[in-house]
Design a protein around this motif. Structure first.
Motif, PDB file in Angstrom:
ATOM      1  N   PHE A 112       0.928  -1.146  -0.198  1.00 30.48           N
ATOM      2  CA  PHE A 112       0.026  -0.039   0.235  1.00 30.48           C
ATOM      3  C   PHE A 112       0.914   1.185  -0.043  1.00 30.48           C
ATOM      4  O   PHE A 112       0.228   2.051  -0.195  1.00 30.48           O
ATOM      5  N   ALA A 113       2.157   1.195   0.275  1.00 31.20           N
ATOM      6  CA  ALA A 113       2.988   2.402   0.195  1.00 31.20           C
ATOM      7  C   ALA A 113       4.328   1.961  -0.046  1.00 31.20           C
ATOM      8  O   ALA A 113       4.994   0.848   0.418  1.00 31.20           O
ATOM      9  N   ALA A 114       5.106   2.784  -0.759  1.00 34.19           N
ATOM     10  CA  ALA A 114       6.529   2.564  -1.455  1.00 34.19           C
ATOM     11  C   ALA A 114       7.371   3.578  -0.431  1.00 34.19           C
ATOM     12  O   ALA A 114       7.235   4.768  -0.250  1.00 34.19           O
ATOM     13  N   LEU A 115       8.553   3.016   0.280  1.00 34.16           N
ATOM     14  CA  LEU A 115       9.272   3.764   1.170  1.00 34.16           C
ATOM     15  C   LEU A 115      10.285   3.983   0.053  1.00 34.16           C
ATOM     16  O   LEU A 115      11.286   5.121   0.112  1.00 34.16           O
ATOM     17  N   THR A 116      10.822   3.409  -0.791  1.00 31.46           N
ATOM     18  CA  THR A 116      12.060   3.559  -1.730  1.00 31.46           C
ATOM     19  C   THR A 116      11.744   3.612  -3.226  1.00 31.46           C
ATOM     20  O   THR A 116      10.728   3.006  -3.586  1.00 31.46           O
ATOM     21  N   ARG A 117      12.405   4.284  -4.172  1.00 29.57           N
ATOM     22  CA  ARG A 117      12.262   4.018  -5.451  1.00 29.57           C
ATOM     23  C   ARG A 117      13.466   3.425  -6.287  1.00 29.57           C
ATOM     24  O   ARG A 117      13.095   3.130  -7.440  1.00 29.57           O
ATOM     25  N   LEU A 118      14.409   3.252  -5.496  1.00 23.49           N
ATOM     26  CA  LEU A 118      15.657   2.542  -6.160  1.00 23.49           C
ATOM     27  C   LEU A 118      16.294   1.349  -5.344  1.00 23.49           C
ATOM     28  O   LEU A 118      15.862   1.373  -4.135  1.00 23.49           O
ATOM     29  N   ASP A 119      16.671   0.242  -5.840  1.00 27.67           N
ATOM     30  CA  ASP A 119      17.317  -0.568  -4.981  1.00 27.67           C
ATOM     31  C   ASP A 119      18.536   0.118  -4.206  1.00 27.67           C
ATOM     32  O   ASP A 119      19.278   0.850  -4.799  1.00 27.67           O
ATOM     33  N   GLY A 120      18.968  -0.440  -3.205  1.00 29.14           N
ATOM     34  CA  GLY A 120      19.993   0.188  -2.234  1.00 29.14           C
ATOM     35  C   GLY A 120      21.115  -0.318  -2.244  1.00 29.14           C
ATOM     36  O   GLY A 120      22.016  -0.190  -1.267  1.00 29.14           O
ATOM     37  N   SER A 121      21.479  -1.408  -3.149  1.00 25.80           N
ATOM     38  CA  SER A 121      22.613  -1.846  -3.086  1.00 25.80           C
ATOM     39  C   SER A 121      23.807  -1.567  -4.056  1.00 25.80           C
ATOM     40  O   SER A 121      23.414  -0.842  -4.897  1.00 25.80           O
ATOM     41  N   PHE A 122      25.014  -1.812  -3.645  1.00 27.94           N
ATOM     42  CA  PHE A 122      26.248  -1.366  -4.621  1.00 27.94           C
ATOM     43  C   PHE A 122      27.111  -2.548  -4.970  1.00 27.94           C
ATOM     44  O   PHE A 122      27.132  -3.388  -4.306  1.00 27.94           O
ATOM     45  N   LEU A 123      27.728  -2.446  -5.963  1.00 25.66           N
ATOM     46  CA  LEU A 123      29.090  -3.300  -6.421  1.00 25.66           C
ATOM     47  C   LEU A 123      30.242  -2.698  -5.907  1.00 25.66           C
ATOM     48  O   LEU A 123      30.612  -1.502  -6.282  1.00 25.66           O
ATOM     49  N   LEU A 124      31.149  -3.457  -5.010  1.00 30.33           N
ATOM     50  CA  LEU A 124      32.238  -2.984  -4.408  1.00 30.33           C
ATOM     51  C   LEU A 124      33.463  -3.749  -5.210  1.00 30.33           C
ATOM     52  O   LEU A 124      33.406  -4.874  -5.490  1.00 30.33           O
ATOM     53  N   THR A 125      34.636  -3.134  -5.411  1.00 30.70           N
ATOM     54  CA  THR A 125      35.833  -3.742  -5.899  1.00 30.70           C
ATOM     55  C   THR A 125      36.800  -3.255  -4.684  1.00 30.70           C
ATOM     56  O   THR A 125      36.577  -2.415  -3.828  1.00 30.70           O
ATOM     57  N   ARG A 126      38.168  -3.627  -4.909  1.00 28.30           N
ATOM     58  CA  ARG A 126      39.130  -3.453  -3.813  1.00 28.30           C
ATOM     59  C   ARG A 126      40.091  -2.518  -4.140  1.00 28.30           C
ATOM     60  O   ARG A 126      40.762  -1.750  -3.178  1.00 28.30           O
ATOM     61  N   LYS A 127      39.877  -2.025  -5.283  1.00 28.60           N
ATOM     62  CA  LYS A 127      40.903  -0.866  -5.656  1.00 28.60           C
ATOM     63  C   LYS A 127      40.228   0.488  -5.816  1.00 28.60           C
ATOM     64  O   LYS A 127      39.363   0.519  -6.641  1.00 28.60           O
ATOM     65  N   LYS A 128      40.800   1.386  -5.184  1.00 28.19           N
ATOM     66  CA  LYS A 128      40.333   2.791  -5.295  1.00 28.19           C
ATOM     67  C   LYS A 128      40.341   3.443  -6.676  1.00 28.19           C
ATOM     68  O   LYS A 128      41.210   3.439  -7.320  1.00 28.19           O
ATOM     69  N   ASP A 129      39.196   4.192  -6.990  1.00 25.59           N
ATOM     70  CA  ASP A 129      39.272   5.018  -8.362  1.00 25.59           C
ATOM     71  C   ASP A 129      39.590   3.881  -9.652  1.00 25.59           C
ATOM     72  O   ASP A 129      39.889   4.178 -10.727  1.00 25.59           O
ATOM     73  N   SER A 130      39.308   2.659  -9.437  1.00 20.24           N
ATOM     74  CA  SER A 130      39.263   1.732 -10.384  1.00 20.24           C
ATOM     75  C   SER A 130      38.392   2.245 -11.619  1.00 20.24           C
ATOM     76  O   SER A 130      36.859   2.212 -11.501  1.00 20.24           O
ATOM     77  N   PRO A 131      38.845   2.242 -12.971  1.00 19.30           N
ATOM     78  CA  PRO A 131      37.813   2.394 -14.094  1.00 19.30           C
ATOM     79  C   PRO A 131      36.854   1.022 -14.293  1.00 19.30           C
ATOM     80  O   PRO A 131      37.438   0.042 -13.865  1.00 19.30           O
TER      81      PRO A 131
END
Length: 350
Positions: A112-131
């Motif tokens: 009856f009610a939406a709390l979010t409009r997008l999924d809240g997950s992310f993809l992580l890698t080990r190296k910072k600023d990786s293309p």
């Protein structure tokens, strides 16, 4: 003709009568109606559900005359709680509450009610600023989520849109318990990690994981986190459902006028075990993505898109149509009647 003495006595008498009525009215004033208790179960405790904690901590539920009891439990326990009436309302994804129910389940729980409009997950890698390009995932390994989770369903939908067939072009580990995934990634398992906040900001703060993609942004708008109740509860407690929806809508409006820092100040008491910097960063990240909708209305096109993604992922045991699974009456009523403008001197740009 009244003498001065009689006039004085009359005025004194009238004054005494007026004071008596005043104090009697104060003393015997009808008490405020008692708050109506509502039992809520959420399937995880996360800043992804931010509007809910704003509604609690800002007193929006109390304004509507509701006393909310919030408990966090597993997805399986939350679904069962609706059936055995240990919960009035549950907060979870459509995959967990409706799509994976047996096909003969009647009547269906109703969103009856939406709390979010997008999924809240992310993809992580080990190296910072990786293309990063999605094609980079070919022949790699991802620590994923449970097969029927919204994060996993939408990740697989995104992979297919980039020509990658899950479990064929890449490996997805789904046998690692949720509580161990972050540590497993930290210890060297997998090339990438699928996770959500506050794990994301914890990994970044620890220097062993960095965001390369938002699954919600890549997957597009879908009513991922929704409030669900049994058809029977909705039919017999329509006033409570309306008041509940009004409260969530007030919180969604509040977010449109306030910053991540202001939201943090309000909800921090709901996260006493979370590092303050991690919590603030989590809220900032979600706010930057416009994760939360401007109102609680569940619309048909995003619902059908989510349903199609669940079907492709093999997680659509119950092919519930929009008309069968969603009721919009309460969200529409809230948007038409609630005129809430928070006290602020400046609208926050989002």
């Amino acid at each position: 003709m009244l003498t001065k003495r009689k006039k004085g006595l009359l005025l004194a008498f009238l004054l005494i009568i007026s004071l008596a009525w005043f104090w009697a009215d104060k003393k015997y004033k009808a008490p405020d109606p008692p708050e109506q208790a509502v039992e809520i179960m959420e399937v995880t405790h996360t800043p992804y559900f931010l509007p809910q904690y704003i509604a609690i901590n800002k007193g929006f539920f109390k304004e509507e005359g509701l006393l909310v009891h919030l408990n966090t439990t597993s997805r399986e326990a939350a679904r069962k709680a609706l059936t055995d009436q240990r919960a009035d309302i549950i907060l979870c994804s459509l995959t967990e509450s409706i799509f994976t129910l047996p096909s003969d389940k009647k009547p269906l729980p109703t969103a009856f009610a939406a709390l979010t409009r997008l999924d809240g997950s992310f993809l992580l890698t080990r190296k910072k600023d990786s293309p990063f390009q999605w094609a980079d995932l070919k022949e790699k390994t991802i620590i994923g989520d449970a097969p029927d989770s919204s994060a996993q369903v939408i990740l697989e939908e995104v992979l297919r849109s980039y020509g990658l067939e899950p479990h064929r072009h890449l490996t997805i580990y789904q046998n690692i318990p949720a509580s161990l995934r972050l540590e497993a990634f930290h210890s060297g398992t997998g090339d990438y990690l699928l996770t959500s906040e506050t794990n994301v900001s914890t990994a970044e703060a620890g220097g062993y994981g960095y965001v390369i993609a938002s699954i919600g942004a890549a997957g597009g708008e879908m009513p991922v986190a929704v409030y669900v109740a049994s058809a029977d509860y909705i039919n017999t407690h329509r006033k409570i459902i309306q008041k509940f929806t009004n409260s969530i809508y007030k919180a969604q409006l509040w977010l449109q006028f306030h910053s991540a820092r202001e939201a943090f100040d309000i909800v921090a008491p709901s996260f006493p075990q979370v590092d303050e910097e991690v919590l603030l960063k989590s809220i900032e990240r979600y706010m930057a993505l416009n994760t939360w909708p401007k109102d609680p209305l569940i619309t048909e096109e995003p619902y059908n898109r989510f349903r199609a993604a669940a079907e492709k992922a093999g997680e659509l045991a119950n092919s519930a149509s929009y008309e069968d699974a969603v009721i919009t009456d309460f969200a529409r009523q809230a948007t038409e009647t609630i005129n809430y403008k928070p006290h602020t001197s400046k609208k926050v740009s989002r």
